[in-house]
Design an enzyme around this catalytic site. Sequence first.
Site, PDB file in Angstrom:
ATOM      1  N   LYS A 189      13.093  -1.429   1.937  1.00 48.32           N
ATOM      2  CA  LYS A 189      12.266   0.015   2.557  1.00 48.32           C
ATOM      3  C   LYS A 189      12.032  -0.284   4.274  1.00 48.32           C
ATOM      4  O   LYS A 189      11.991  -1.501   4.530  1.00 48.32           O
ATOM      5  CB  LYS A 189      11.040   0.313   1.810  1.00 48.32           C
ATOM      6  CG  LYS A 189      11.169   0.841   0.481  1.00 48.32           C
ATOM      7  CD  LYS A 189       9.789   1.041  -0.050  1.00 48.32           C
ATOM      8  CE  LYS A 189       9.897   1.734  -1.676  1.00 48.32           C
ATOM      9  NZ  LYS A 189       8.705   2.023  -1.863  1.00 48.32           N
ATOM     10  N   HIS A 211      -3.629   4.640  -5.340  1.00 50.59           N
ATOM     11  CA  HIS A 211      -3.622   3.241  -5.717  1.00 50.59           C
ATOM     12  C   HIS A 211      -5.051   2.766  -5.788  1.00 50.59           C
ATOM     13  O   HIS A 211      -5.256   1.856  -6.775  1.00 50.59           O
ATOM     14  CB  HIS A 211      -2.912   2.610  -4.447  1.00 50.59           C
ATOM     15  CG  HIS A 211      -1.659   2.896  -4.380  1.00 50.59           C
ATOM     16  ND1 HIS A 211      -1.092   3.640  -2.961  1.00 50.59           N
ATOM     17  CD2 HIS A 211      -0.310   2.816  -5.047  1.00 50.59           C
ATOM     18  CE1 HIS A 211       0.056   3.602  -2.863  1.00 50.59           C
ATOM     19  NE2 HIS A 211       0.585   3.053  -4.275  1.00 50.59           N
ATOM     20  N   ARG A 232       1.816   7.945 -12.578  1.00 54.06           N
ATOM     21  CA  ARG A 232       1.431   9.159 -12.266  1.00 54.06           C
ATOM     22  C   ARG A 232       1.928  10.548 -12.982  1.00 54.06           C
ATOM     23  O   ARG A 232       1.097  10.899 -13.923  1.00 54.06           O
ATOM     24  CB  ARG A 232       1.886   9.590 -10.628  1.00 54.06           C
ATOM     25  CG  ARG A 232       1.212   8.529  -9.869  1.00 54.06           C
ATOM     26  CD  ARG A 232       1.924   8.631  -8.505  1.00 54.06           C
ATOM     27  NE  ARG A 232       3.186   8.282  -8.663  1.00 54.06           N
ATOM     28  CZ  ARG A 232       3.941   8.361  -7.487  1.00 54.06           C
ATOM     29  NH1 ARG A 232       3.890   8.975  -6.359  1.00 54.06           N
ATOM     30  NH2 ARG A 232       5.201   7.815  -8.014  1.00 54.06           N
ATOM     31  N   SER A 269       2.910   7.708  -1.149  1.00 56.80           N
ATOM     32  CA  SER A 269       2.799   7.152   0.215  1.00 56.80           C
ATOM     33  C   SER A 269       3.684   8.277   1.202  1.00 56.80           C
ATOM     34  O   SER A 269       3.121   8.285   2.207  1.00 56.80           O
ATOM     35  CB  SER A 269       3.231   5.811   0.271  1.00 56.80           C
ATOM     36  OG  SER A 269       2.390   5.194  -0.432  1.00 56.80           O
TER      37      SER A 269
HETATM   38  N1  COA Z   1      -1.207   6.694  -6.960  1.00 59.29           N
HETATM   39  C1  COA Z   1      -0.535   7.367  -6.024  1.00 59.29           C
HETATM   40  N2  COA Z   1       0.860   7.014  -5.515  1.00 59.29           N
HETATM   41  C2  COA Z   1       1.338   6.086  -6.477  1.00 59.29           C
HETATM   42  C3  COA Z   1       0.640   5.387  -7.321  1.00 59.29           C
HETATM   43  C4  COA Z   1      -0.683   5.840  -7.607  1.00 59.29           C
HETATM   44  N3  COA Z   1      -1.459   5.119  -8.863  1.00 59.29           N
HETATM   45  N4  COA Z   1       1.370   4.509  -7.877  1.00 59.29           N
HETATM   46  C5  COA Z   1       2.499   4.401  -7.320  1.00 59.29           C
HETATM   47  N5  COA Z   1       2.498   5.692  -6.337  1.00 59.29           N
HETATM   48  C6  COA Z   1       3.598   5.941  -5.318  1.00 59.29           C
HETATM   49  C7  COA Z   1       3.460   5.111  -4.077  1.00 59.29           C
HETATM   50  O1  COA Z   1       2.642   5.989  -3.309  1.00 59.29           O
HETATM   51  C8  COA Z   1       4.800   5.069  -3.798  1.00 59.29           C
HETATM   52  O2  COA Z   1       5.233   6.155  -3.016  1.00 59.29           O
HETATM   53  P1  COA Z   1       6.601   6.206  -2.082  1.00 59.29           P
HETATM   54  O3  COA Z   1       7.702   6.058  -2.918  1.00 59.29           O
HETATM   55  O4  COA Z   1       6.608   7.743  -1.697  1.00 59.29           O
HETATM   56  O5  COA Z   1       6.494   5.047  -1.067  1.00 59.29           O
HETATM   57  C9  COA Z   1       5.380   4.961  -4.816  1.00 59.29           C
HETATM   58  O6  COA Z   1       4.640   5.636  -5.951  1.00 59.29           O
HETATM   59  C10 COA Z   1       5.796   3.616  -5.425  1.00 59.29           C
HETATM   60  O7  COA Z   1       5.010   2.586  -4.535  1.00 59.29           O
HETATM   61  P2  COA Z   1       4.293   1.205  -4.844  1.00 59.29           P
HETATM   62  O8  COA Z   1       3.260   1.411  -6.262  1.00 59.29           O
HETATM   63  O9  COA Z   1       3.695   0.759  -3.786  1.00 59.29           O
HETATM   64  O10 COA Z   1       5.303   0.455  -5.753  1.00 59.29           O
HETATM   65  P3  COA Z   1       6.800   0.100  -5.249  1.00 59.29           P
HETATM   66  O11 COA Z   1       7.530   1.109  -6.100  1.00 59.29           O
HETATM   67  O12 COA Z   1       7.022   0.571  -3.771  1.00 59.29           O
HETATM   68  O13 COA Z   1       7.047  -1.467  -5.645  1.00 59.29           O
HETATM   69  C11 COA Z   1       7.223  -3.336  -6.946  1.00 59.29           C
HETATM   70  C12 COA Z   1       7.122  -1.639  -6.706  1.00 59.29           C
HETATM   71  C13 COA Z   1       6.690  -4.052  -5.805  1.00 59.29           C
HETATM   72  C14 COA Z   1       6.553  -3.372  -8.238  1.00 59.29           C
HETATM   73  C15 COA Z   1       8.699  -3.704  -7.311  1.00 59.29           C
HETATM   74  O14 COA Z   1       9.643  -3.178  -6.358  1.00 59.29           O
HETATM   75  C16 COA Z   1       8.991  -5.184  -7.500  1.00 59.29           C
HETATM   76  O15 COA Z   1       8.290  -5.634  -8.359  1.00 59.29           O
HETATM   77  N6  COA Z   1       9.545  -5.767  -6.490  1.00 59.29           N
HETATM   78  C17 COA Z   1       9.787  -7.009  -6.353  1.00 59.29           C
HETATM   79  C18 COA Z   1      11.139  -7.590  -6.811  1.00 59.29           C
HETATM   80  C19 COA Z   1      11.132  -7.537  -8.275  1.00 59.29           C
HETATM   81  O16 COA Z   1      10.101  -8.404  -9.014  1.00 59.29           O
HETATM   82  N7  COA Z   1      11.983  -6.952  -9.045  1.00 59.29           N
HETATM   83  C20 COA Z   1      12.029  -7.177 -10.444  1.00 59.29           C
HETATM   84  C21 COA Z   1      11.507  -6.015 -11.035  1.00 59.29           C
HETATM   85  S1  COA Z   1      12.793  -4.722 -11.565  1.00 59.29           S
END
Ligand code: COA
Length: 160
Positions: free
Chosen positions: A41, A17, A90, A128
């Site tokens: 989550k 991140h 990724r 994560s």
């Molecule tokens: N490097 C390392 N890991 C990464 C990464 C990076 N550059 N980018 C993502 N990841 C990993 C994270 O570690 C995480 O791992 P996990 O699944 O093991 O926990 C996973 O990828 C995704 O995490 P994160 O980037 O924190 O995003 P998320 O998928 O939890 O959240 C949101 C995504 C918040 C953008 C999305 O859920 C959202 O927009 N929610 C709001 C509701 C909404 O607007 N919905 C309409 C859109 S469909």
Amino acid sequence: MKTAVYPGTFDPVTYGHLDIIERASKLFDEVVIGVLNNCSKSPLFSVDERVNILKNVTKDIPNVRVEHFEGLSVDFARKCNANVIVRGLRLITDFEYELQMAQTNRKLAPEIDTTFLYTSLPFSYLSSTTVREVAAFGGNIDEFVPAYVAEQIHEKMGSK
Ligand code: COA
């Protein structure tokens, strides 16, 4: 002023991140990290803890700030006067999910675009969940997260 938001759960923030945050901070005037209060989550850290951790590890990047949000990412972007959402990719497996999200967001808010940054190779395997799992079993997470984050994880898990 070009403002971008970088939404995510960040449970916990990893070097992957941070790679995206640092690079986005060079592309935009301001980057607002949006920490989602995600009911679907069950995070290790509360939303306030995740915000504080992110504030600590980004304190040396002047054009980055951290906020929490609930609801839609596009509404958070609008609130921040941002017309770009940044997401990290990724592996190719991220692409389908991210594309679907970007298309949905575009439909919901045509004035907001999504920019993808590829995660630098050394971090492209990180997640994560992996970090939490390795820490839970006493493995070394120093290469995955900054020292401050590792401390917070160990304290939370009571493993050190
Ligand atoms: N490097 C390392 N890991 C990464 C990464 C990076 N550059 N980018 C993502 N990841 C990993 C994270 O570690 C995480 O791992 P996990 O699944 O093991 O926990 C996973 O990828 C995704 O995490 P994160 O980037 O924190 O995003 P998320 O998928 O939890 O959240 C949101 C995504 C918040 C953008 C999305 O859920 C959202 O927009 N929610 C709001 C509701 C909404 O607007 N919905 C309409 C859109 S469909």
